[in-house]
Design an enzyme around this catalytic site. Structure first.
Site, PDB file in Angstrom:
ATOM      1  N   LYS A  22       0.852  -1.208   0.000  1.00  0.00           N
ATOM      2  CA  LYS A  22       0.000   0.000   0.000  1.00  0.00           C
ATOM      3  C   LYS A  22       0.879   1.246   0.000  1.00  0.00           C
ATOM      4  CE  LYS A  22      -1.814   1.464   4.038  1.00  0.00           C
ATOM      5  NZ  LYS A  22      -1.455   2.850   4.405  1.00  0.00           N
ATOM      6  N   ASN A  23       1.905   1.258   0.867  1.00  0.00           N
ATOM      7  CA  ASN A  23       2.675   2.487   1.071  1.00  0.00           C
ATOM      8  C   ASN A  23       3.722   2.733  -0.008  1.00  0.00           C
ATOM      9  OD1 ASN A  23       1.067   2.975   3.235  1.00  0.00           O
ATOM     10  ND2 ASN A  23       2.571   2.392   4.777  1.00  0.00           N
ATOM     11  N   ARG A  93      -4.956  10.574   4.485  1.00  0.00           N
ATOM     12  CA  ARG A  93      -3.800  11.441   4.698  1.00  0.00           C
ATOM     13  C   ARG A  93      -2.782  11.315   3.572  1.00  0.00           C
ATOM     14  NH1 ARG A  93      -1.481  13.742   7.789  1.00  0.00           N
ATOM     15  NH2 ARG A  93       0.510  12.853   7.189  1.00  0.00           N
ATOM     16  N   CYS A 117      -4.905  12.292  12.947  1.00  0.00           N
ATOM     17  CA  CYS A 117      -5.671  11.041  12.869  1.00  0.00           C
ATOM     18  C   CYS A 117      -5.470  10.319  14.202  1.00  0.00           C
ATOM     19  CB  CYS A 117      -5.190  10.187  11.689  1.00  0.00           C
ATOM     20  SG  CYS A 117      -3.560   9.512  11.965  1.00  0.00           S
ATOM     21  N   ARG A 122       0.301  14.334  13.014  1.00  0.00           N
ATOM     22  CA  ARG A 122       0.709  14.141  11.623  1.00  0.00           C
ATOM     23  C   ARG A 122       0.991  15.457  10.890  1.00  0.00           C
ATOM     24  NH1 ARG A 122      -1.070   8.956  10.229  1.00  0.00           N
ATOM     25  NH2 ARG A 122       0.616   8.952   8.688  1.00  0.00           N
ATOM     26  N   PRO A 123       1.892  16.311  11.363  1.00  0.00           N
ATOM     27  CA  PRO A 123       2.197  17.567  10.660  1.00  0.00           C
ATOM     28  C   PRO A 123       2.868  17.308   9.307  1.00  0.00           C
ATOM     29  CG  PRO A 123       3.823  17.166  12.356  1.00  0.00           C
ATOM     30  CD  PRO A 123       2.773  16.115  12.535  1.00  0.00           C
ATOM     31  N   ILE A 124       2.910  18.338   8.441  1.00  0.00           N
ATOM     32  CA  ILE A 124       3.640  18.200   7.158  1.00  0.00           C
ATOM     33  C   ILE A 124       4.672  19.312   7.008  1.00  0.00           C
ATOM     34  CG2 ILE A 124       1.749  16.962   5.990  1.00  0.00           C
ATOM     35  CD1 ILE A 124       1.165  19.615   4.489  1.00  0.00           C
ATOM     36  N   ASP A 125       5.175  19.805   8.130  1.00  0.00           N
ATOM     37  CA  ASP A 125       6.161  20.896   8.076  1.00  0.00           C
ATOM     38  C   ASP A 125       7.402  20.520   7.264  1.00  0.00           C
ATOM     39  OD1 ASP A 125       6.343  19.147  10.445  1.00  0.00           O
ATOM     40  OD2 ASP A 125       8.211  20.219  10.806  1.00  0.00           O
ATOM     41  N   LEU A 126       7.843  19.275   7.340  1.00  0.00           N
ATOM     42  CA  LEU A 126       9.048  18.876   6.603  1.00  0.00           C
ATOM     43  C   LEU A 126       8.793  18.859   5.095  1.00  0.00           C
ATOM     44  CD1 LEU A 126      10.231  15.987   8.954  1.00  0.00           C
ATOM     45  CD2 LEU A 126      11.137  18.329   8.839  1.00  0.00           C
ATOM     46  N   ASP A 309       4.582   0.429  12.208  1.00  0.00           N
ATOM     47  CA  ASP A 309       3.370  -0.191  11.657  1.00  0.00           C
ATOM     48  C   ASP A 309       3.185  -1.635  12.090  1.00  0.00           C
ATOM     49  OD1 ASP A 309       3.376   1.528   8.428  1.00  0.00           O
ATOM     50  OD2 ASP A 309       2.863   2.157  10.452  1.00  0.00           O
ATOM     51  N   ILE A 331       8.051   6.785  17.073  1.00  0.00           N
ATOM     52  CA  ILE A 331       7.628   7.479  15.855  1.00  0.00           C
ATOM     53  C   ILE A 331       6.323   8.235  16.076  1.00  0.00           C
ATOM     54  CG2 ILE A 331       7.119   7.214  13.406  1.00  0.00           C
ATOM     55  CD1 ILE A 331       9.968   6.380  14.128  1.00  0.00           C
ATOM     56  N   ARG A 401      -8.731  -0.554   4.694  1.00  0.00           N
ATOM     57  CA  ARG A 401      -7.876   0.470   4.093  1.00  0.00           C
ATOM     58  C   ARG A 401      -6.512  -0.105   3.731  1.00  0.00           C
ATOM     59  NH1 ARG A 401      -6.942   5.550   7.367  1.00  0.00           N
ATOM     60  NH2 ARG A 401      -5.672   5.793   5.505  1.00  0.00           N
TER      61      ARG A 401
HETATM   62  C1  EPZ Z   1       4.209   6.808   6.544  1.00  0.00           C
HETATM   63  O1  EPZ Z   1       3.439   7.860   7.113  1.00  0.00           O
HETATM   64  C2  EPZ Z   1       3.271   5.627   6.406  1.00  0.00           C
HETATM   65  N1  EPZ Z   1       2.161   5.984   5.534  1.00  0.00           N
HETATM   66  C3  EPZ Z   1       2.738   5.225   7.786  1.00  0.00           C
HETATM   67  O2  EPZ Z   1       1.954   4.044   7.609  1.00  0.00           O
HETATM   68  C4  EPZ Z   1       3.912   4.893   8.687  1.00  0.00           C
HETATM   69  O3  EPZ Z   1       3.432   4.607   9.976  1.00  0.00           O
HETATM   70  C5  EPZ Z   1       4.882   6.083   8.742  1.00  0.00           C
HETATM   71  O4  EPZ Z   1       5.293   6.441   7.398  1.00  0.00           O
HETATM   72  C6  EPZ Z   1       6.135   5.763   9.547  1.00  0.00           C
HETATM   73  O5  EPZ Z   1       6.788   4.660   8.987  1.00  0.00           O
HETATM   74  C7  EPZ Z   1       2.363   5.991   4.191  1.00  0.00           C
HETATM   75  O6  EPZ Z   1       3.460   5.729   3.697  1.00  0.00           O
HETATM   76  C8  EPZ Z   1       1.189   6.327   3.329  1.00  0.00           C
HETATM   77  P1  EPZ Z   1       6.322  10.003   8.674  1.00  0.00           P
HETATM   78  P2  EPZ Z   1       4.072   9.342   7.173  1.00  0.00           P
HETATM   79  O7  EPZ Z   1       6.244  11.295   7.967  1.00  0.00           O
HETATM   80  O8  EPZ Z   1       4.952   9.551   6.015  1.00  0.00           O
HETATM   81  C9  EPZ Z   1       6.698  13.261  12.023  1.00  0.00           C
HETATM   82  C10 EPZ Z   1       0.071   2.698   7.787  1.00  0.00           C
HETATM   83  O9  EPZ Z   1      -0.412   2.127   8.774  1.00  0.00           O
HETATM   84  N2  EPZ Z   1       6.605  14.243  10.940  1.00  0.00           N
HETATM   85  O10 EPZ Z   1       7.434   9.062   8.338  1.00  0.00           O
HETATM   86  O11 EPZ Z   1       2.952  10.285   7.403  1.00  0.00           O
HETATM   87  C11 EPZ Z   1       5.441  12.447  12.195  1.00  0.00           C
HETATM   88  O12 EPZ Z   1       4.501  13.136  13.000  1.00  0.00           O
HETATM   89  C12 EPZ Z   1       0.548   4.118   7.898  1.00  0.00           C
HETATM   90  O13 EPZ Z   1       0.215   2.161   6.657  1.00  0.00           O
HETATM   91  C13 EPZ Z   1       6.837  15.578  11.223  1.00  0.00           C
HETATM   92  O14 EPZ Z   1       7.089  15.961  12.365  1.00  0.00           O
HETATM   93  O15 EPZ Z   1       4.943   9.241   8.484  1.00  0.00           O
HETATM   94  C14 EPZ Z   1       5.959  11.195  12.847  1.00  0.00           C
HETATM   95  O16 EPZ Z   1       6.104  11.419  14.228  1.00  0.00           O
HETATM   96  C15 EPZ Z   1       0.240   4.708   9.263  1.00  0.00           C
HETATM   97  N3  EPZ Z   1       6.762  16.489  10.217  1.00  0.00           N
HETATM   98  C16 EPZ Z   1       7.340  11.002  12.202  1.00  0.00           C
HETATM   99  O17 EPZ Z   1       7.696  12.284  11.659  1.00  0.00           O
HETATM  100  C17 EPZ Z   1       6.483  16.120   8.921  1.00  0.00           C
HETATM  101  O18 EPZ Z   1       6.450  16.984   8.032  1.00  0.00           O
HETATM  102  C18 EPZ Z   1       7.374   9.985  11.073  1.00  0.00           C
HETATM  103  O19 EPZ Z   1       6.283  10.292  10.239  1.00  0.00           O
HETATM  104  C19 EPZ Z   1       6.253  14.755   8.649  1.00  0.00           C
HETATM  105  C20 EPZ Z   1       6.326  13.842   9.671  1.00  0.00           C
END
Ligand code: EPZ
Length: 422
Positions: A22-23, A93, A117, A122-126, A309, A331, A401
């Site tokens: 999926k991912n 998301r 969620c 789940r911020p997107i600042d990065l 996950d 995480i 999902r």
């Molecule tokens: C991906 O989410 C996966 N989703 C998630 O899988 C998975 O749990 C996660 O990576 C971690 O491996 C998809 O690939 C669609 P991150 P993502 O950005 O990219 C923080 C599932 O069950 N962060 O790697 O959203 C964030 O809050 C899903 O299949 C920031 O601070 O996760 C988290 O604490 C759930 N700023 C950490 O980084 C940002 O801009 C890692 O999040 C982005 C993230």
């Protein structure tokens, strides 16, 4: 609304075929927005999240044809719309993954800011920091949309590490946005997940110039265009890890077909410490376990560390170990909605901030429980397989999902799961 009724206590035996990831599929589907020729993707899993992404892409001018189960054809037919609205984004998301391709190819992306969620804010600042580093203007505009646009994008050195380490979709998004940027882009502290590597390999197959994928340093040399072609998505390591636990917790022997153990080293190591046998056999994996499960300590980390996950699924397994285990979630520190539900089934779990102490018990007892996030729901299914009596799991749409017909796959190897509708 569908719910599951599971009769616990069944031993499992047989073979489960692992579906496409999926991912990996979601960002790769989004990346077809950047291709100037048609793309055929194979091994796409049949999931509701995939359907959401198809809907989003069609709204963004991509014609999507279903050629056969798991295979779709994508062709960009209209580039005039670069806005993914809240109604669409709020359902998933991962739709944030269209930002990089839209910005990279159309120099404009307007996407509803994804909300939080059940597993965290789940911020997107990065993501946005990366887009700005490439020269985009990023504004939060009325209605909660984030608007990114640029006259042109220029390569840059970008540090993508955040408070919790690397970010999977931020790495995917910024890498895609950099594909056509002038010059060289270096992503430091990039995510190393196999799904990010698969996305990079797809982009390269379509004509991008990317090296270092799978490492914390990814280098993208700007190119003028991406062609089209065919690509096969990697298997889903999290689905595989979930079924490994299904075998271990029911003390069964299962063969998992199309399972890449190279993507599951951390989880495999933990399983072996617990007393589970993981045998490779020509691209398949055979799982069996000793009756007694040993307690362990788990800390979730970015890849190649133990995947967040699989945290919930392993918590279910360890709730039946011969002693106390400790699980630390680094995480998503709030990713523990399954704790209260598992305790309803007789587990002894005590949450202390981002840590859960798992006191092993002799058995779990069937009960009505509530699914929440995708992986917590899978953990409840695993508990239902081994619990004494009947377990009812409500809101199974969470499971659909990310798991392709999970009850059919498990029933085919001896489980008794009924999907009912109320
Ligand atoms: C991906 O989410 C996966 N989703 C998630 O899988 C998975 O749990 C996660 O990576 C971690 O491996 C998809 O690939 C669609 P991150 P993502 O950005 O990219 C923080 C599932 O069950 N962060 O790697 O959203 C964030 O809050 C899903 O299949 C920031 O601070 O996760 C988290 O604490 C759930 N700023 C950490 O980084 C940002 O801009 C890692 O999040 C982005 C993230």
């Amino acid at each position: 609304m569908d719910y599951f009724v599971i009769q616990g206590g069944k031993r499992l035996r047989g073979t489960i075929k692992i579906s496409g990831s999926k991912n990996a599929a979601l960002p790769i589907m989004a990346a077809t927005l950047m291709c100037s020729e048609p793309v055929v993707l194979r091994n796409i899993p049949d999931l509701s999240d995939i359907e959401y992404m198809v809907t989003i892409l069609e709204k963004l001018g991509v014609r999507v044809d279903r050629l056969e189960p798991g295979t779709m054809r994508f062709e960009v037919v209209d580039e005039s719309i670069s806005h993914a609205d809240y109604e669409t984004v709020r359902k998933m998301r991962a739709s944030v993954c269209v930002m990089g391709p839209l910005l990279g190819k159309r120099l404009h992306a307007r996407v509803a800011m994804p909300g939080g969620c059940s597993i965290g804010t789940r911020p997107i600042d990065l993501h946005l920091k990366g887009f700005e580093a490439l020269g985009a203007d990023v504004d939060l505009i009325e209605g909660g949309d984030v608007d990114c646009q640029a006259e042109k994008l220029e390569g840059s050195e970008i540090f993508l590490g955040g408070h919790f380490g690397s970010s999977v979709t931020a790495t995917a998004n910024v890498m895609m946005a950099a594909v056509f940027a002038e010059g060289t882009t270096v992503l430091e502290s990039a995510a190393c997940e196999p799904e990010v590597e698969d996305l990079a390999n797809f982009l390269v197959a379509m004509g991008a110039n990317i090296t270092g994928q799978g490492s914390p340093r990814i280098v993208i040399e700007g190119v003028d265009r991406l062609d089209g072609g065919e690509y096969t998505i990697i298997p889903d390591r999290i689905e595989a890890g979930t079924f490994m636990v299904a075998a271990a917790i029911t003390n069964s022997e299962l063969r998992l077909e199309n399972c890449r153990t190279a993507h599951l080293m951390a989880a495999t190591k933990v399983l072996e410490d617990v007393g589970v046998f993981v045998e490779k056999d020509n691209g398949d994996v055979i799982i069996s376990s000793s009756r007694l499960l040993q307690p362990v300590e788990i800390t979730t980390q970015p890849y190649p560390g133990f995947p967040t996950d699989l945290q919930a699924q392993f918590m279910t397994l360890l709730s039946l170990a011969e002693g106390n285990s400790v699980i630390t979630e680094k995480i998503f520190p709030d990713r523990f909605l399954h704790v209260a539900e598992l305790n309803r089934m007789g587990a002894k779990l005590r949450k202390e901030g981002p840590i859960v102490i798992v006191e092993g018990v002799k058995r779990l007892i069937g009960a009505p429980v509530m699914a929440s996030d995708l992986r917590a729901s899978a953990a409840l299914v695993l508990a239902g397989l081994v619990a004494r009596g009947t377990t009812e799991i409500n809101r199974v749409y969470h499971i659909d999902r990310g798991y392709e017909r999970i009850e059919e796959k498990l029933n085919a190897v001896g489980a008794e799961i009924h999907r009912l509708d109320r």
